[in-house]
Motif scaffolding. Sequence first.
Motif, PDB file in Angstrom:
ATOM      1  N   PHE A 155       0.823  -1.214   0.000  1.00 57.23           N
ATOM      2  CA  PHE A 155       0.000   0.000   0.000  1.00 57.23           C
ATOM      3  C   PHE A 155       0.861   1.270   0.000  1.00 57.23           C
ATOM      4  N   GLU A 156       2.018   1.204   0.653  1.00 49.82           N
ATOM      5  CA  GLU A 156       2.908   2.373   0.669  1.00 49.82           C
ATOM      6  C   GLU A 156       3.467   2.630  -0.725  1.00 49.82           C
TER       7      GLU A 156
ATOM      8  N   GLU B 158      -6.170   4.083  16.700  1.00 49.47           N
ATOM      9  CA  GLU B 158      -5.111   3.619  15.789  1.00 49.47           C
ATOM     10  C   GLU B 158      -4.978   4.712  14.727  1.00 49.47           C
ATOM     11  N   PRO B 159      -4.028   5.648  14.928  1.00 44.49           N
ATOM     12  CA  PRO B 159      -3.975   6.798  14.016  1.00 44.49           C
ATOM     13  C   PRO B 159      -3.592   6.417  12.603  1.00 44.49           C
TER      14      PRO B 159
ATOM     15  N   PRO C 216      -2.524   7.927  -4.347  1.00 44.86           N
ATOM     16  CA  PRO C 216      -2.254   6.927  -3.301  1.00 44.86           C
ATOM     17  C   PRO C 216      -3.507   6.096  -3.016  1.00 44.86           C
ATOM     18  N   LEU C 217      -3.306   4.810  -2.757  1.00 41.26           N
ATOM     19  CA  LEU C 217      -4.453   3.942  -2.464  1.00 41.26           C
ATOM     20  C   LEU C 217      -4.979   4.171  -1.047  1.00 41.26           C
ATOM     21  N   LEU C 218      -4.120   4.687  -0.160  1.00 46.14           N
ATOM     22  CA  LEU C 218      -4.535   4.913   1.233  1.00 46.14           C
ATOM     23  C   LEU C 218      -4.579   6.402   1.531  1.00 46.14           C
ATOM     24  N   THR C 219      -5.598   6.821   2.285  1.00 45.36           N
ATOM     25  CA  THR C 219      -5.653   8.216   2.774  1.00 45.36           C
ATOM     26  C   THR C 219      -5.972   8.178   4.273  1.00 45.36           C
TER      27      THR C 219
ATOM     28  N   ILE D 127      -9.102   2.944   2.163  1.00 44.11           N
ATOM     29  CA  ILE D 127      -8.562   2.317   0.945  1.00 44.11           C
ATOM     30  C   ILE D 127      -9.431   2.735  -0.241  1.00 44.11           C
ATOM     31  N   ASP D 128      -8.811   3.125  -1.322  1.00 45.46           N
ATOM     32  CA  ASP D 128      -9.557   3.364  -2.569  1.00 45.46           C
ATOM     33  C   ASP D 128      -9.706   1.999  -3.260  1.00 45.46           C
ATOM     34  N   VAL D 129     -10.797   1.307  -2.910  1.00 43.42           N
ATOM     35  CA  VAL D 129     -10.969  -0.093  -3.336  1.00 43.42           C
ATOM     36  C   VAL D 129     -11.094  -0.190  -4.859  1.00 43.42           C
ATOM     37  N   ASP D 130     -11.839   0.731  -5.460  1.00 46.01           N
ATOM     38  CA  ASP D 130     -12.030   0.632  -6.907  1.00 46.01           C
ATOM     39  C   ASP D 130     -10.717   0.878  -7.648  1.00 46.01           C
TER      40      ASP D 130
END
Length: 363
Positions: A67-68, A132-133, A77-80, A138-141
């Motif tokens: 993910f990173e 849990e900061p 990015p896939l994670l925000t 996740i941008d699943v699509d």
Amino acid sequence: MPDIIVIGGGMAGVSAAAALAADAEVLLLEAEPGTGQHSTARSAAIFIRNYGNAALRALNDRAAGFFEAPDIDVEAPLLTPRGELLLATGEELDLLEEYAAGSAGLERLSAVEAERMVPILKPGHFAGAVLEPEARDIDVDAMLQGFLRQFRARGGQLRCKAPVSALSREAGLWQIVAGGETHAAPVVVNAAGAWAGEIARMAGAQPIPIQPCRRSAAVLPAPEGHELGLWPLFGSIAETWYAKPMGGQLMVSPADADPVPPQDAWPDDMVLAEGLYRYEGAVTVPVTRMVSSWAGLRSFAPDKTPVCGFDSEAEGFFWLAGQGGHGIQTAPALAELTAALVAGRAASIDDGSLGALSPVRFA
Ligand SMILES: Cc1cc2nc3c(=O)[nH]c(=O)nc-3n(C[C@H](O)[C@H](O)[C@H](O)COP(=O)(O)OP(=O)(O)OC[C@H]3O[C@@H](n4cnc5c(N)ncnc54)[C@H](O)[C@@H]3O)c2cc1C
């Protein structure tokens, strides 16, 4: 003839097919007109490092690297950032302690600090919280489309509207009937989500019971006067409800887990109403209107751990099933593991986790 046929075009099947296609000819069969229409389209879309047992956390850790720095073609990015806030009443403090003891990277918050973070929490209702900061949306699509692009770029073939209806093993090959065609390959990967047990039965593989459990969600308008953007996902440590900002609205889930047969899941009004009642007990804003709702299936093996590996009875039959509520965040790690095990390479996960994931544990 393909080397490998993957059954199921959800996140599990698409990510595994993309990884497998690096070394092999892969055909991906999906029953629906398009990919990602069942559980994959209905998740809460969050990555939580501390979510699950030891084997799942090993997969979460492995997936964090992907993910990173995803090796798939994605524009953003896939994670925000999001964060996860777990709340405990006075009677639930033991549960909070238990969770905190087995977790990493958590911050302890007083009830007042939690109320400041999510200002609709009922003052005095909770006695403590953990944050849990590093939990992220996740941008699943984007993730699914990125894996699909990688799969196609590696020469993978996708057939939609191809429901698998029969599997048999003849002369070292799987003969697979799907949507009026018969395909053959030495290896088949069972990534059929809630239908994984049915596929295994058709193939005469180990009878591992993969139980689909329904989980529902109601979408509520943002509580008046509140900007939800920075709120974390927040919910009861006892997993009786949780809420998450989504596109300016608030998704509230009753955290239900009702066993159901494999199906196109829909929410049960009574389950939603009971869940919203539990949520209302914890906040100051009454629920007056529901914008929409949905339900999806989380499918579990009896020990709540995914099943990833070759079947102990049916030759060339590979399990990739039972991801439960972790199937999006663990997909990159399980796809990598699937590709390694199918190719006979060493797995990049510890032996304990490998054994915990193997279908052989049920033999
Ligand atoms: C409400 C909810 C919240 C969730 N939140 C999260 C979360 O925040 N984070 C997370 O990581 N996970 C979450 N999950 C879990 C996650 O959505 C699933 O683990 C994941 O989507 C499973 O992917 P899959 O590919 O195994 O299943 P699916 O997406 O269901 O794909 C299986 C595919 O197989 C196909 N198929 C079935 N039978 C056949 C057949 N005979 N022939 C051909 N194709 C067939 C189906 O049509 C389907 O497309 C959540 C789930 C729910 C329901």
